[in-house]
Each structure stands twice: as structure tokens, then as C-alpha cells.
Design a protein around this motif. Structure first.
Motif, PDB file in Angstrom:
ATOM      1  N   ALA A  14      15.307  -7.349 -60.194  1.00 46.22           N
ATOM      2  CA  ALA A  14      15.537  -6.948 -58.495  1.00 46.22           C
ATOM      3  C   ALA A  14      14.670  -5.069 -58.514  1.00 46.22           C
ATOM      4  CB  ALA A  14      16.839  -7.128 -58.479  1.00 46.22           C
ATOM      5  N   LEU A  15      14.999  -4.779 -59.088  1.00 43.28           N
ATOM      6  CA  LEU A  15      14.568  -2.684 -58.092  1.00 43.28           C
ATOM      7  C   LEU A  15      12.493  -3.920 -58.447  1.00 43.28           C
ATOM      8  CD1 LEU A  15      16.833  -0.778 -60.041  1.00 43.28           C
ATOM      9  CD2 LEU A  15      16.279  -1.563 -57.248  1.00 43.28           C
ATOM     10  N   LEU A  16      12.250  -3.847 -59.749  1.00 44.30           N
ATOM     11  CA  LEU A  16      10.466  -3.983 -60.015  1.00 44.30           C
ATOM     12  C   LEU A  16      10.234  -5.401 -58.800  1.00 44.30           C
ATOM     13  CD1 LEU A  16      10.409  -4.001 -63.675  1.00 44.30           C
ATOM     14  CD2 LEU A  16      10.104  -1.799 -62.258  1.00 44.30           C
ATOM     15  N   ALA A  17      10.868  -6.172 -58.463  1.00 42.07           N
ATOM     16  CA  ALA A  17      10.781  -7.246 -57.265  1.00 42.07           C
ATOM     17  C   ALA A  17      10.148  -6.570 -56.080  1.00 42.07           C
ATOM     18  CB  ALA A  17      11.244  -8.396 -57.018  1.00 42.07           C
ATOM     19  N   MET A  18      11.224  -6.069 -55.700  1.00 42.94           N
ATOM     20  CA  MET A  18      10.743  -5.475 -54.518  1.00 42.94           C
ATOM     21  C   MET A  18      10.241  -4.106 -54.382  1.00 42.94           C
ATOM     22  SD  MET A  18      14.823  -2.798 -54.114  1.00 42.94           S
ATOM     23  CE  MET A  18      14.046  -2.379 -52.715  1.00 42.94           C
ATOM     24  N   PRO A  19       9.462  -4.425 -52.778  1.00 41.89           N
ATOM     25  CA  PRO A  19       8.523  -4.548 -51.977  1.00 41.89           C
ATOM     26  C   PRO A  19       7.650  -2.887 -52.178  1.00 41.89           C
ATOM     27  CG  PRO A  19       9.079  -5.152 -50.370  1.00 41.89           C
ATOM     28  CD  PRO A  19      10.233  -5.602 -52.279  1.00 41.89           C
ATOM     29  N   PRO A  20       6.870  -2.035 -52.211  1.00 40.73           N
ATOM     30  CA  PRO A  20       6.924  -0.887 -52.138  1.00 40.73           C
ATOM     31  C   PRO A  20       6.704  -0.350 -51.079  1.00 40.73           C
ATOM     32  CG  PRO A  20       4.490  -2.234 -53.978  1.00 40.73           C
ATOM     33  CD  PRO A  20       5.703  -2.587 -53.089  1.00 40.73           C
ATOM     34  N   ARG A  21       7.635   0.707 -50.765  1.00 34.76           N
ATOM     35  CA  ARG A  21       7.555   1.876 -49.395  1.00 34.76           C
ATOM     36  C   ARG A  21       7.635   2.867 -50.353  1.00 34.76           C
ATOM     37  NH1 ARG A  21      14.134   2.494 -48.228  1.00 34.76           N
ATOM     38  NH2 ARG A  21      14.383   2.152 -50.439  1.00 34.76           N
ATOM     39  N   GLU A  22       7.283   3.789 -48.591  1.00 35.93           N
ATOM     40  CA  GLU A  22       7.532   4.939 -48.336  1.00 35.93           C
ATOM     41  C   GLU A  22       9.246   5.761 -48.564  1.00 35.93           C
ATOM     42  OE1 GLU A  22       5.756   8.257 -45.403  1.00 35.93           O
ATOM     43  OE2 GLU A  22       4.993   7.203 -45.800  1.00 35.93           O
ATOM     44  N   GLU A  23       9.055   7.291 -49.674  1.00 35.89           N
ATOM     45  CA  GLU A  23      10.396   6.825 -50.026  1.00 35.89           C
ATOM     46  C   GLU A  23      10.540   8.183 -48.343  1.00 35.89           C
ATOM     47  OE1 GLU A  23      13.006   6.945 -51.605  1.00 35.89           O
ATOM     48  OE2 GLU A  23      11.833   5.077 -52.993  1.00 35.89           O
ATOM     49  N   ASN A  24      11.584   8.411 -48.117  1.00 40.16           N
ATOM     50  CA  ASN A  24      11.989   9.227 -46.987  1.00 40.16           C
ATOM     51  C   ASN A  24      13.117  10.700 -46.982  1.00 40.16           C
ATOM     52  OD1 ASN A  24      13.581   7.653 -46.005  1.00 40.16           O
ATOM     53  ND2 ASN A  24      12.778   6.349 -44.776  1.00 40.16           N
TER      54      ASN A  24
END
Length: 130
Positions: A120-130
């Protein structure tokens, strides 16, 4: 961890020291870590109930994960600790901001396997960390 700590008013410097990164490293990699041992045993297919009943030590992360999820649900969604079992907690804003924490809780509750949590974590779309 950073987002949660800063949200709670912690100093960013605290996270860089022994109480932040140092504690996390020991928990994740130390062979004597009670939390790590729970995770290893869950990964081997044991249930949380059998792990806890066979241990004389306390793995604080088990209750901490539940408490943090409850706190975040209340903060982001106005859901009380008592009510948080009645909603789909994984479809909330808090879950989107803290996917690892909510995944850990789902594994501890037996809702998903550790393998499913990683997928599930690997399937998440990439996003910028803040």
C-alpha cells in the motif's frame, strides 16, 4: 515523525538528537528492541495477541500507535477516541498525512498483513514532503 512532532510543538533540533533519530535507529535496528521484535514476529505471521501474551516485556509502540491515530483523528476529523473504531479511519485526511502510522495500526489490528502494508505504501503516488 517530523511532521507529527512539529505539529505537537516540538523543536526541530530535538528530532536530530538522541531522542529523535537516535531512538528511531535503535528501535528499528537494535536486536534488543521490544518494538522491533514485535514487528519481526508480525512479519513472520504471528498475531499480535500471541506475541503480547508470550512476552513479559512491554512494546510501547503498540499502544502508542493506537493513541497517536486516535489523537490525529480527533485533531483532523473531530472523531473521538471512542468513535474512531466506527469509521473508515483509512479514508481520512489524517491517514493521508501519516500513512506509515495508519498502516502500522492496521497491521497491529490484524486488518492487513505487513506485506499488504508495504504494498500500500509503495502504491501511493509520490509527493513532496513538507
Amino acid at each position: 515523525m517530523r511532521r507529527l512532532a512539529l505539529n505537537m510543538g516540538a523543536s526541530p533540533i530535538t528530532l536530530s538528537g538522541l531522542s529523535g533519530v537516535g531512538d528511531t535507529f535503535l528501535t528499528c535496528f537494535g536486536p534488543l528492541s521490544r518494538n522491533r521484535n514485535v514487528g519481526v514476529r508480525l512479519g513472520k505471521g504471528e498475531t499480535l495477541e500471541s506475541i503480547l501474551s508470550s512476552s513479559r516485556q512491554v512494546a510501547e509502540g503498540v499502544t502508542t500507535a493506537e493513541a497517536l491515530v486516535g489523537m490525529l483523528l480527533n485533531q483532523y476529523n473531530g472523531v473521538s477516541q471512542e468513535d474512531n473504531k466506527e469509521i473508515n479511519v483509512y479514508a481520512t485526511r489524517a491517514a493521508a498525512l501519516y500513512p506509515i502510522l495508519f498502516g502500522v495500526r492496521a497491521i497491529l489490528e490484524g486488518r492487513i498483513t505487513p506485506q499488504e502494508g508495504v504494498e500500500a505504501l509503495l502504491a501511493m503516488p509520490p509527493r513532496e514532503e513538507n
